[in-house]
Design a protein around this motif. Structure first.
Motif, short mmCIF file in Angstrom:
data_model
loop_
_atom_site.label_atom_id
_atom_site.label_comp_id
_atom_site.label_asym_id
_atom_site.label_seq_id
_atom_site.Cartn_x
_atom_site.Cartn_y
_atom_site.Cartn_z
N TRP A 83 8.92 0.95 17.85
CA TRP A 83 9.49 2.15 18.49
C TRP A 83 9.29 3.39 17.62
CZ3 TRP A 83 11.14 1.97 23.40
CH2 TRP A 83 11.80 3.10 23.90
N GLN A 84 9.57 3.26 16.33
CA GLN A 84 9.47 4.42 15.45
C GLN A 84 8.05 4.96 15.36
OE1 GLN A 84 12.38 4.74 11.93
NE2 GLN A 84 11.79 2.60 11.95
N GLY A 85 7.08 4.11 15.67
CA GLY A 85 5.69 4.53 15.58
C GLY A 85 5.19 5.26 16.80
N VAL A 86 6.00 5.31 17.90
CA VAL A 86 5.53 5.94 19.13
C VAL A 86 6.51 6.98 19.69
CG1 VAL A 86 4.11 3.96 19.77
CG2 VAL A 86 6.48 4.09 20.58
N ALA A 87 7.79 6.88 19.34
CA ALA A 87 8.79 7.78 19.93
C ALA A 87 8.77 9.16 19.28
CB ALA A 87 10.18 7.16 19.79
N GLY A 88 8.90 10.19 20.12
CA GLY A 88 8.96 11.55 19.60
C GLY A 88 10.24 11.78 18.81
N GLN A 89 10.10 12.42 17.67
CA GLN A 89 11.26 12.73 16.84
C GLN A 89 10.93 13.89 15.90
OE1 GLN A 89 11.90 9.19 14.14
NE2 GLN A 89 10.21 8.42 15.36
N MET A 90 11.97 14.55 15.44
CA MET A 90 11.79 15.65 14.48
C MET A 90 12.66 15.35 13.27
SD MET A 90 12.52 19.76 14.91
CE MET A 90 14.31 19.59 14.85
N ILE A 91 12.05 15.45 12.09
CA ILE A 91 12.76 15.21 10.83
C ILE A 91 13.00 16.55 10.16
CG2 ILE A 91 12.64 14.10 8.57
CD1 ILE A 91 10.73 12.05 9.92
N VAL A 92 14.27 16.83 9.85
CA VAL A 92 14.64 18.10 9.25
C VAL A 92 15.25 17.85 7.87
CG1 VAL A 92 15.86 20.27 9.57
CG2 VAL A 92 15.21 18.92 11.57
N SER A 216 5.71 1.33 11.67
CA SER A 216 6.87 2.22 11.68
C SER A 216 6.64 3.42 10.77
CB SER A 216 8.13 1.46 11.24
OG SER A 216 8.45 0.44 12.15
N VAL A 217 5.92 3.18 9.67
CA VAL A 217 5.57 4.23 8.71
C VAL A 217 4.06 4.26 8.56
CG1 VAL A 217 5.78 5.02 6.32
CG2 VAL A 217 7.77 4.01 7.49
N THR A 218 3.47 5.43 8.65
CA THR A 218 2.03 5.62 8.53
C THR A 218 1.75 6.70 7.50
OG1 THR A 218 1.83 7.39 10.18
CG2 THR A 218 1.88 5.12 11.01
N PRO A 219 0.49 6.89 7.13
CA PRO A 219 0.19 7.96 6.16
C PRO A 219 0.63 9.34 6.63
CG PRO A 219 -1.68 6.47 6.38
CD PRO A 219 -0.70 6.07 7.43
N ALA A 423 -1.49 0.94 21.73
CA ALA A 423 -2.36 -0.02 21.06
C ALA A 423 -1.74 -1.42 21.12
CB ALA A 423 -2.57 0.39 19.60
N VAL A 424 -2.59 -2.43 20.98
CA VAL A 424 -2.13 -3.82 20.88
C VAL A 424 -2.05 -4.18 19.40
CG1 VAL A 424 -2.70 -6.23 21.37
CG2 VAL A 424 -3.12 -4.46 23.10
N GLU A 425 -0.89 -4.65 19.00
CA GLU A 425 -0.67 -5.00 17.60
C GLU A 425 -0.61 -6.51 17.43
OE1 GLU A 425 -0.43 -2.67 15.17
OE2 GLU A 425 -0.72 -1.09 16.69
N PHE A 426 -1.43 -7.05 16.52
CA PHE A 426 -1.38 -8.47 16.19
C PHE A 426 -0.39 -8.71 15.07
CE2 PHE A 426 -5.85 -8.16 17.82
CZ PHE A 426 -5.65 -8.95 18.95
N ASP A 427 0.12 -9.94 14.98
CA ASP A 427 1.10 -10.26 13.94
C ASP A 427 0.49 -10.19 12.55
OD1 ASP A 427 3.02 -10.68 15.86
OD2 ASP A 427 2.64 -12.84 16.00
N GLY A 428 -0.77 -10.54 12.43
CA GLY A 428 -1.43 -10.53 11.13
C GLY A 428 -2.82 -11.09 11.27
#
Length: 516
Positions: A83-92, A216-219, A423-428
């Motif tokens: 969810w954190q990788g696709v949902a719109g959000q603003m960090i202040v 959830s966290v990307t560059p 995207a489709v995400e595989f477990d590993g």
């Protein structure tokens, strides 16, 4: 016409860090959302948008207001990014005049690392009792790798996972001496204890704050507290340590070779990482601050099932024989987890029954055993005997035999009416292989064989072959996941691959009465 619901609430917080996350996009669509920020004179802020086009605020004195409208709801898709990788959000982040990194929002990952370094300072000091335990655990080991493994297994298995997170306790670990004395702790407590024990044998280690869901966290993610839910360790390997079992390593330009280790994961052996942590991004915390690093991706062969079977087919269509499964990596982890509380031998074969039920209409398990259940540094083994009546189907005087005996690699994941959005995400990464040898019934020979299959894509490959050697029908196949994420522009290729696999899994060989 649907109903429109409006609501308003007010809350007062005393945050550990002057930072807030506005999560305005959810599963349900939104007509309008507003975020208003009012700061004291002299304060500054930094707003960063994630997964959504940036919106400029309306300014009025020391007040800023952001507005978004017609917010689309996020519809769940199987195997989608977290969810954190696709949902719109603003960090202040908020910055008081003259503040230090300890009480302000984070400008970057380095500042967050400095904050966490201060939060954990002194927590890895060892008590006399802990020092004595380290000496006892490592007394019989001469090599550094063996010493580290002994300490790692103790942290994983002897320290119970119990999370007591009150206030700052959600981020600050308990002192190592307390964790050892109580013999329980959460992920950051276990990492703290492991770091303290490693220090006693002269090995440095560093916290890695990470999310248990890759993506959830990307560059591109800005520095903030809300992206993480887990803590592991990065161990600075001494010079000369190069054991092949220590696979979860990377070279750091300042620290040299470091090994990532999860003291909480009691079923993943020292030197490896679960698939969810591989190619994941974590905050490496060193005395110089923090930096976002990508954890290593292990070779596909370190996670998979190698299944072999020697079977006999009767003229009546009954197939019987022996099957051996060797599982490593997450494939072994899942079986050990499923059996961790099982005490009856009859219950230990339930995973086998489930597997067979997906491939065989009728079957009987006549014998079964489990190997290396507790030895997590060894492959997990299943050995079982099975009888499947009416496996081969009669067609006149012919017999139709499916060479692929058991195991399903195809998927209907993408067989949906609506186009894929995420995207489709595989477990590993993984590599599974099957080798099935079927001895033909007396008086029969092969009339027709399924064609070989060779499908190669950047993200995965599938190869199968059916051949005859004397009176034996031999089927071999491999299925390898090479990339952990399939972008939307490649999901049609993935759908095609799954359909190719499904066709191969249904194919039959034709047997006829021998003509000689």
């Amino acid at each position: 016409m649907g109903n429109i619901v409006g609501y308003e609430y007010e809350k007062e917080l005393q945050p550990f860090v002057l930072q807030d996350v506005w999560r305005f996009q959810e599963a349900d669509p939104g007509r309008e959302a507003h975020y208003t920020l009012q700061l004291p004179a002299g304060w500054e802020y930094k707003a960063t948008w994630m997964n959504y086009p940036e919106v400029k605020p309306a300014q009025s004195g020391n007040q800023s207001q952001w507005s978004v409208s017609d917010i689309k709801g996020i519809k769940h898709e199987d195997s989608m990014p977290p969810w954190q990788g696709v949902a719109g959000q603003m960090i202040v982040s908020f910055f008081p005049p003259g503040s230090s990194a300890q009480n302000q929002g984070f400008q970057n990952w380095k500042q967050m690392g400095i904050w966490y370094q201060g939060l954990t300072s002194g927590r890895r000091d060892a008590s006399p009792e802990l020092k004595q335990k380290v000496a006892s655990l490592t007394a019989s080991a001469s090599a550094p790798a063996a010493k580290m493994k002994a300490l790692g297994e103790f942290a994983q298995r002897d320290i119970r996972y119990v999370a007591i997170e009150l206030g700052i306790g959600g981020w600050q670990p308990h002192p190592a001496a307390e964790v050892f004395a109580h013999h329980y702790g959460d992920c950051k407590d276990k990492a703290t204890l492991m770091g303290a024990m490693l220090h006693e044998i002269g090995i440095d280690s560093y916290y890695v704050v990470i999310n248990s869901e890759r993506g959830s966290v990307t560059p591109e993610t800005p520095a903030h507290m809300g992206g993480f839910d887990h803590v592991i360790l990065a161990i600075k390997l001494p010079d000369g340590v190069s054991e092949g079992s220590l696979a979860a390593t990377m070279f750091h330009p300042r620290l040299g070779k470091i090994l990532f280790f999860d003291p909480t994961d009691e079923l993943t052996p020292f030197g490896q990482l679960s698939g969810a942590l591989q190619a994941n991004y974590g905050l490496l915390v060193t005395p110089d601050g923090g930096e976002l690093v990508e954890l290593p991706e292990l070779p596909p062969a370190m996670n998979g099932i190698q299944r072999t079977a020697k079977l006999n087919l009767s003229a009546a269509g009954t197939l019987s024989g022996e099957v051996q499964e060797t599982r490593v990596g997450d494939r072994a982890w899942s079986q050990r987890w499923a059996l961790r509380t099982v005490t009856k031998d009859t219950d230990r074969i339930k995973p086998i029954e489930t597997l067979l039920s997906h491939s065989l209409a009728t079957f009987q398990i006549t014998n079964a055993s489990v190997g290396n259940l507790q030895l997590t540094d060894q492959p997990f083994l299943y050995n079982y005997s099975v009888v499947a009546q009416n496996y081969a189907k009669s067609a006149g005087n012919l017999l139709l035999v499916r060479p692929r005996f058991i195991g399903n690699k195809s998927s209907d994941l993408l067989e949906t009416k609506e186009p894929r959005k995420y995207a489709v995400e595989f477990d590993g990464p993984s590599r599974d292989s099957d080798t099935f040898e079927i001895t033909l019934p007396p008086g029969y020979e092969v009339d027709d064989l399924p064609p070989p299959v060779n499908a190669d894509y950047s993200f995965a490959s599938y190869h199968s072959k059916t051949e005859v050697n004397g009176n034996t029908l031999k089927y071999t196949r491999t299925f390898e996941i090479k990339e952990l994420s399939v972008p939307v522009n490649k999901v049609e290729d993935l759908k095609k691959l799954y359909r190719i696999i499904a066709g191969d899994e249904r194919n039959t060989a034709v047997l006829r009465p021998a003509t000689h």
